[in-house]
Design a protein around this motif. Structure first.
Motif, mmCIF file in Angstrom:
data_model
loop_
_atom_site.group_PDB
_atom_site.id
_atom_site.type_symbol
_atom_site.label_atom_id
_atom_site.label_comp_id
_atom_site.label_asym_id
_atom_site.label_seq_id
_atom_site.Cartn_x
_atom_site.Cartn_y
_atom_site.Cartn_z
ATOM 1 N N VAL A 145 25.715 29.887 -15.111
ATOM 2 C CA VAL A 145 26.768 30.620 -15.808
ATOM 3 C C VAL A 145 27.828 31.023 -14.785
ATOM 4 C CG1 VAL A 145 25.679 32.893 -15.502
ATOM 5 C CG2 VAL A 145 27.167 32.515 -17.456
ATOM 6 N N PRO A 146 29.108 31.036 -15.190
ATOM 7 C CA PRO A 146 30.135 31.608 -14.314
ATOM 8 C C PRO A 146 30.024 33.129 -14.359
ATOM 9 C CG PRO A 146 31.125 30.833 -16.361
ATOM 10 C CD PRO A 146 29.673 30.436 -16.413
ATOM 11 N N PHE A 147 29.270 33.670 -13.449
ATOM 12 C CA PHE A 147 28.828 35.063 -13.538
ATOM 13 C C PHE A 147 29.985 36.040 -13.338
ATOM 14 C CE2 PHE A 147 26.932 39.025 -12.206
ATOM 15 C CZ PHE A 147 25.771 39.113 -12.954
ATOM 16 N N LYS A 148 30.081 36.992 -14.258
ATOM 17 C CA LYS A 148 31.018 38.106 -14.142
ATOM 18 C C LYS A 148 30.347 39.321 -14.754
ATOM 19 C CE LYS A 148 35.759 39.597 -15.024
ATOM 20 N NZ LYS A 148 37.065 39.241 -15.660
ATOM 21 N N ALA A 149 30.064 40.310 -13.939
ATOM 22 C CA ALA A 149 29.280 41.458 -14.394
ATOM 23 C C ALA A 149 30.026 42.263 -15.454
ATOM 24 C CB ALA A 149 28.918 42.347 -13.214
ATOM 25 N N ASP A 150 29.341 42.541 -16.564
ATOM 26 C CA ASP A 150 29.842 43.460 -17.580
ATOM 27 C C ASP A 150 29.303 44.863 -17.372
ATOM 28 O OD1 ASP A 150 31.421 41.755 -19.446
ATOM 29 O OD2 ASP A 150 29.529 40.679 -19.600
ATOM 30 N N LYS A 151 28.168 44.974 -16.683
ATOM 31 C CA LYS A 151 27.580 46.279 -16.409
ATOM 32 C C LYS A 151 26.948 46.239 -15.021
ATOM 33 C CE LYS A 151 25.539 48.827 -19.498
ATOM 34 N NZ LYS A 151 24.577 49.384 -20.502
ATOM 35 N N ILE A 152 27.137 47.317 -14.253
ATOM 36 C CA ILE A 152 26.515 47.462 -12.935
ATOM 37 C C ILE A 152 25.705 48.752 -12.942
ATOM 38 C CG2 ILE A 152 26.887 47.716 -10.451
ATOM 39 C CD1 ILE A 152 29.468 46.116 -10.774
ATOM 40 N N LEU A 153 24.432 48.638 -12.569
ATOM 41 C CA LEU A 153 23.524 49.773 -12.537
ATOM 42 C C LEU A 153 23.033 50.000 -11.113
ATOM 43 C CD1 LEU A 153 21.387 48.718 -15.632
ATOM 44 C CD2 LEU A 153 23.239 50.385 -15.625
ATOM 45 N N ILE A 154 22.908 51.245 -10.725
ATOM 46 C CA ILE A 154 22.336 51.609 -9.430
ATOM 47 C C ILE A 154 20.940 52.150 -9.679
ATOM 48 C CG2 ILE A 154 22.594 52.944 -7.323
ATOM 49 C CD1 ILE A 154 24.864 50.943 -7.825
ATOM 50 N N ILE A 201 21.409 38.026 -15.079
ATOM 51 C CA ILE A 201 21.102 39.253 -14.333
ATOM 52 C C ILE A 201 20.929 38.950 -12.855
ATOM 53 C CG2 ILE A 201 19.482 41.191 -14.139
ATOM 54 C CD1 ILE A 201 18.573 40.324 -17.065
ATOM 55 N N LYS A 202 21.536 39.804 -12.022
ATOM 56 C CA LYS A 202 21.284 39.792 -10.582
ATOM 57 C C LYS A 202 20.680 41.142 -10.190
ATOM 58 C CE LYS A 202 25.306 36.960 -9.204
ATOM 59 N NZ LYS A 202 26.527 36.985 -8.357
ATOM 60 N N GLN A 223 7.593 44.737 -6.416
ATOM 61 C CA GLN A 223 7.691 46.191 -6.342
ATOM 62 C C GLN A 223 9.037 46.498 -5.710
ATOM 63 O OE1 GLN A 223 5.209 48.255 -7.643
ATOM 64 N NE2 GLN A 223 6.768 49.853 -7.472
ATOM 65 N N LEU A 224 9.960 46.889 -6.553
ATOM 66 C CA LEU A 224 11.345 47.105 -6.160
ATOM 67 C C LEU A 224 11.524 48.535 -5.697
ATOM 68 C CD1 LEU A 224 14.212 45.780 -6.206
ATOM 69 C CD2 LEU A 224 14.409 46.588 -8.566
ATOM 70 N N ASN A 225 12.290 48.717 -4.628
ATOM 71 C CA ASN A 225 12.498 50.052 -4.074
ATOM 72 C C ASN A 225 13.993 50.270 -3.849
ATOM 73 O OD1 ASN A 225 12.121 52.551 -2.964
ATOM 74 N ND2 ASN A 225 11.358 51.803 -0.993
ATOM 75 N N GLY A 226 14.730 50.306 -4.954
ATOM 76 C CA GLY A 226 16.171 50.502 -4.896
ATOM 77 C C GLY A 226 16.929 49.208 -5.035
ATOM 78 N N ALA A 227 17.974 49.207 -5.883
ATOM 79 C CA ALA A 227 18.708 47.963 -6.134
ATOM 80 C C ALA A 227 20.051 48.242 -6.790
ATOM 81 C CB ALA A 227 17.902 47.028 -7.025
ATOM 82 N N ILE A 228 20.934 47.279 -6.647
ATOM 83 C CA ILE A 228 22.129 47.179 -7.474
ATOM 84 C C ILE A 228 21.853 46.083 -8.488
ATOM 85 C CG2 ILE A 228 24.583 46.618 -7.541
ATOM 86 C CD1 ILE A 228 24.763 47.606 -4.649
ATOM 87 N N ILE A 229 21.991 46.399 -9.762
ATOM 88 C CA ILE A 229 21.713 45.448 -10.831
ATOM 89 C C ILE A 229 23.019 45.115 -11.533
ATOM 90 C CG2 ILE A 229 20.425 45.010 -12.950
ATOM 91 C CD1 ILE A 229 18.402 47.115 -12.010
ATOM 92 N N GLU A 230 23.345 43.834 -11.572
ATOM 93 C CA GLU A 230 24.552 43.365 -12.247
ATOM 94 C C GLU A 230 24.135 42.549 -13.471
ATOM 95 O OE1 GLU A 230 26.845 41.190 -9.411
ATOM 96 O OE2 GLU A 230 27.140 42.923 -8.092
ATOM 97 N N ILE A 231 24.765 42.837 -14.613
ATOM 98 C CA ILE A 231 24.391 42.182 -15.866
ATOM 99 C C ILE A 231 25.641 41.579 -16.504
ATOM 100 C CG2 ILE A 231 23.287 42.450 -18.112
ATOM 101 C CD1 ILE A 231 21.976 45.019 -17.020
#
Length: 241
Positions: free
Chosen positions: A95-104, A131-132, A210-218
């Motif tokens: 997909v030509p990725f372009k984030a619509d939502k960014i979560l910390i 999702i990234k 086991q994730l310990n902090g992330a930036i999530i782009e959707i």
């Protein structure tokens, strides 16, 4: 043959959905599951349709992750290669990725908890999401299958010889997709993630983490354009479905 799946849904107060955005998908998961491991689409042709994705390579030769318009192969021996445009794929999504939502994300989560967290952010379960997850991981459990020889087994049989990797205290990116239930005939219903480390030296299909902090782009995606046949599907034994 091309199939275009779309929602036709009304999203109410959710963010503006890009109606012209589509996942581009080579073949179907059902075809791959039946043992259709040869493909006529190249990495270069795949990259023409997107810059972010996942998949595999001819002969089920390892896992594919596409990140920032670079396509990487993670082989069953753990080595990672930056692939050139001439490599072939029997199954891939981009997909030509372009984030619509960014979560910390500041808390610790395993894969199940992460997926539950993402579920709560979805404006609709009738659409697709790319999702990234860019983060620090206490652990990642991943897999990669070895290259198969003809006559190909089905996917379940091929994965019996997959290699399992356990990474600890690692930074990297998970790239994945969420597909709705109505698309289950062509893709995995629910989440599908691949991982690559920040140094691009390790990764695979994510089994757990086991994730310990992330930036999530959707990226919200209303459509999935599917190339139903890549040519070699005619050679698949349909009894293996």
């Amino acid at each position: 043959m091309i199939l275009v799946l779309g929602t036709g849904a009304v999203y109410g107060a959710s963010p503006q959905i890009k109606s012209d955005t589509s996942i581009f998908q080579v073949s179907t998961l059902n075809s791959l599951s039946a043992g259709n491991f040869d493909g006529n689409w190249t990495v270069g042709e795949l990259r023409a349709h997107g810059d972010t994705g996942i998949g595999t390579f001819n002969g089920l030769d390892g896992e594919m992750i596409e990140l920032n318009d670079n396509v990487y192969q993670i082989k069953s021996n753990g080595t990672v290669y930056l692939m050139n445009d001439s490599a072939n794929t029997p199954f891939a999504m981009t997909v030509p990725f372009k984030a619509d939502k960014i979560l910390i994300l500041n808390s610790s989560m395993n894969l199940t908890q992460l997926e539950q967290f993402l579920n709560a952010t979805m404006p609709s379960k009738n659409m697709f999401y790319s999702i990234k997850v860019i983060g620090t991981f206490d652990s990642v459990k991943a897999r990669s299958p070895p290259k198969q020889n003809q006559p190909y087994p089905d996917l379940t049989t091929a994965l019996k010889n997959q290699t399992i990797f356990n990474f600890n205290n690692i930074t990297g990116t998970m790239v994945g997709f969420w597909c709705p239930a109505y698309a289950s005939d062509v893709n995995l219903n629910d989440y599908h993630f691949h991982f690559i480390s920040g140094d691009k030296n390790s990764g695979g299909h994510v089994i757990n983490c086991q994730l310990n902090g992330a930036i999530i782009e959707i990226d919200y995606i209303p459509n999935d354009t599917v190339l139903l046949s890549n040519g070699s599907v005619l050679n698949v034994n349909s009894s293996s479905n």
